[in-house]
Design a protein around this motif. Structure first.
Motif, PDB file in Angstrom:
ATOM      1  N   PHE A 215       0.843  -1.195   0.000  1.00 24.54           N
ATOM      2  CA  PHE A 215       0.000   0.000   0.000  1.00 24.54           C
ATOM      3  C   PHE A 215       0.878   1.244   0.000  1.00 24.54           C
ATOM      4  O   PHE A 215       2.007   1.225   0.494  1.00 24.54           O
ATOM      5  CB  PHE A 215      -0.907   0.011   1.242  1.00 24.54           C
ATOM      6  CG  PHE A 215      -1.822  -1.177   1.330  1.00 24.54           C
ATOM      7  CD1 PHE A 215      -3.095  -1.131   0.782  1.00 24.54           C
ATOM      8  CD2 PHE A 215      -1.407  -2.352   1.925  1.00 24.54           C
ATOM      9  CE1 PHE A 215      -3.933  -2.234   0.836  1.00 24.54           C
ATOM     10  CE2 PHE A 215      -2.233  -3.474   1.990  1.00 24.54           C
ATOM     11  CZ  PHE A 215      -3.502  -3.407   1.446  1.00 24.54           C
ATOM     12  N   ASP A 216       0.363   2.334  -0.559  1.00 26.48           N
ATOM     13  CA  ASP A 216       1.042   3.615  -0.428  1.00 26.48           C
ATOM     14  C   ASP A 216       0.853   4.115   1.003  1.00 26.48           C
ATOM     15  O   ASP A 216      -0.098   3.722   1.692  1.00 26.48           O
ATOM     16  CB  ASP A 216       0.478   4.630  -1.419  1.00 26.48           C
ATOM     17  CG  ASP A 216       0.958   4.391  -2.839  1.00 26.48           C
ATOM     18  OD1 ASP A 216       2.036   3.784  -3.008  1.00 26.48           O
ATOM     19  OD2 ASP A 216       0.259   4.804  -3.779  1.00 26.48           O
ATOM     20  N   ALA A 217       1.741   4.992   1.423  1.00 26.26           N
ATOM     21  CA  ALA A 217       1.638   5.551   2.769  1.00 26.26           C
ATOM     22  C   ALA A 217       1.861   7.050   2.711  1.00 26.26           C
ATOM     23  O   ALA A 217       2.694   7.538   1.946  1.00 26.26           O
ATOM     24  CB  ALA A 217       2.667   4.907   3.689  1.00 26.26           C
ATOM     25  N   ILE A 218       1.101   7.786   3.500  1.00 25.17           N
ATOM     26  CA  ILE A 218       1.292   9.232   3.601  1.00 25.17           C
ATOM     27  C   ILE A 218       1.429   9.612   5.067  1.00 25.17           C
ATOM     28  O   ILE A 218       0.964   8.903   5.968  1.00 25.17           O
ATOM     29  CB  ILE A 218       0.140  10.019   2.953  1.00 25.17           C
ATOM     30  CG1 ILE A 218      -1.168   9.824   3.730  1.00 25.17           C
ATOM     31  CG2 ILE A 218      -0.035   9.628   1.489  1.00 25.17           C
ATOM     32  CD1 ILE A 218      -2.269  10.774   3.281  1.00 25.17           C
ATOM     33  N   ASP A 219       2.075  10.730   5.291  1.00 27.31           N
ATOM     34  CA  ASP A 219       2.250  11.260   6.638  1.00 27.31           C
ATOM     35  C   ASP A 219       0.957  11.947   7.052  1.00 27.31           C
ATOM     36  O   ASP A 219       0.543  12.944   6.445  1.00 27.31           O
ATOM     37  CB  ASP A 219       3.418  12.236   6.653  1.00 27.31           C
ATOM     38  CG  ASP A 219       3.821  12.664   8.055  1.00 27.31           C
ATOM     39  OD1 ASP A 219       2.951  12.664   8.954  1.00 27.31           O
ATOM     40  OD2 ASP A 219       4.988  12.996   8.259  1.00 27.31           O
ATOM     41  N   GLY A 220       0.313  11.414   8.083  1.00 28.01           N
ATOM     42  CA  GLY A 220      -0.951  11.964   8.565  1.00 28.01           C
ATOM     43  C   GLY A 220      -0.796  13.020   9.637  1.00 28.01           C
ATOM     44  O   GLY A 220      -1.793  13.430  10.242  1.00 28.01           O
ATOM     45  N   GLY A 221       0.438  13.458   9.874  1.00 24.21           N
ATOM     46  CA  GLY A 221       0.649  14.516  10.852  1.00 24.21           C
ATOM     47  C   GLY A 221       0.971  13.996  12.247  1.00 24.21           C
ATOM     48  O   GLY A 221       1.306  12.830  12.445  1.00 24.21           O
ATOM     49  N   LEU A 222       0.850  14.879  13.217  1.00 25.46           N
ATOM     50  CA  LEU A 222       1.127  14.539  14.612  1.00 25.46           C
ATOM     51  C   LEU A 222       0.056  13.600  15.161  1.00 25.46           C
ATOM     52  O   LEU A 222      -1.033  13.477  14.590  1.00 25.46           O
ATOM     53  CB  LEU A 222       1.185  15.808  15.457  1.00 25.46           C
ATOM     54  CG  LEU A 222       2.277  16.830  15.093  1.00 25.46           C
ATOM     55  CD1 LEU A 222       2.105  18.091  15.928  1.00 25.46           C
ATOM     56  CD2 LEU A 222       3.666  16.237  15.257  1.00 25.46           C
ATOM     57  N   LEU A 223       0.361  12.969  16.282  1.00 28.83           N
ATOM     58  CA  LEU A 223      -0.606  12.062  16.893  1.00 28.83           C
ATOM     59  C   LEU A 223      -1.898  12.801  17.256  1.00 28.83           C
ATOM     60  O   LEU A 223      -2.985  12.229  17.181  1.00 28.83           O
ATOM     61  CB  LEU A 223      -0.004  11.403  18.136  1.00 28.83           C
ATOM     62  CG  LEU A 223      -0.722  10.148  18.634  1.00 28.83           C
ATOM     63  CD1 LEU A 223      -0.654   9.033  17.594  1.00 28.83           C
ATOM     64  CD2 LEU A 223      -0.133   9.674  19.958  1.00 28.83           C
TER      65      LEU A 223
END
Length: 226
Positions: free
Chosen positions: A169-177
């Motif tokens: 799967f592709d992955a993206i940075d979803g930001g801080l917790l």
């Protein structure tokens, strides 16, 4: 890597199969004991373990259990762990009970991090189990689904994103917790099988003023299945 998975449901067992095929040593545990994992061991190649053994994995620990079960984890082991810890679960109040800190604005993974005394990376939670099990594909495929990864440690997020790519799967940075609510039940990014650009857009579309309302609607829709 040595990877521990606590939770042998659809998400945990699917990840066990993927990660074993990639050559990692995978220890899988549940609340019922290693003797109940015979079938999963046979189909995934993972090793049956106790929760304590899985929590002791040196590189990565994946928590694929309901939020209400987090308090029953081997917290002393997790708190002292040097491993990356992933929370792959989602908070559903009708199943997990009312958790005041989440109701007051904390994300469920911020609450988990406090419970176990260890930083958390949020991943593998915004995809339905059948899609995780069947829709992984090679890099560059036009139909590749994306998963978002949230957390406060950039290096840890990058490692988890690389692992997601290897799984299919592709992955993206979803930001801080603190932003991980954007990839949770009721939000536009939740369980929609989106590509990278559409997932990025869905994360941004999430409206924090509607967060409680959206969770309540998702909880009510999921109630018969929980």
């Amino acid at each position: 890597m040595e990877i521990g998975i606590i939770g042998s449901g659809n998400i945990g067992s699917t990840l066990a199969g993927y990660l074993t095929k990639l050559g990692h040593e995978v220890l899988i545990a549940n609340s019922r004991g290693p003797e109940t994992l015979t079938e999963i061991v046979a189909t995934t190649g993972a090793k049956a373990a106790t929760a304590e053994q899985a929590a002791s994995a040196k590189d990565l620990v994946i928590l694929a259990i309901p939020q209400k079960a987090m308090v029953n984890l081997p917290i002393d082991i997790l708190a002292a762990s040097k491993a990356i810890v992933i929370d792959a679960g989602n908070y559903y109040p009708s199943r997990d009970g009312q958790i005041a800190e989440i109701a007051n604005g904390a994300t469920d993974s911020e609450w988990v991090a406090k419970v176990i005394g260890h930083p958390i990376i949020k991943a593998f939670n915004n995809i339905v189990a059948p899609s995780l099990a069947s829709k992984g594909t090679s890099v560059g495929n036009a139909n590749r689904i994306a998963l978002s990864v949230a957390g406060d440690d950039t290096e840890q997020k990058q490692l988890v994103m690389k692992l997601i790519d290897e799984v299919g799967f592709d992955a993206i940075d979803g930001g801080l917790l603190s932003e991980s609510w954007r990839q949770q039940p009721g939000e536009p990014a939740y369980c929609q099988d989106l590509d990278k650009e559409k997932l990025k857009s869905a994360l941004q579309q999430a409206d924090i003023s509607k967060r409680a309302e959206n969770l309540a609607a998702a909880d009510e829709a999921a109630r018969p299945y929980l």
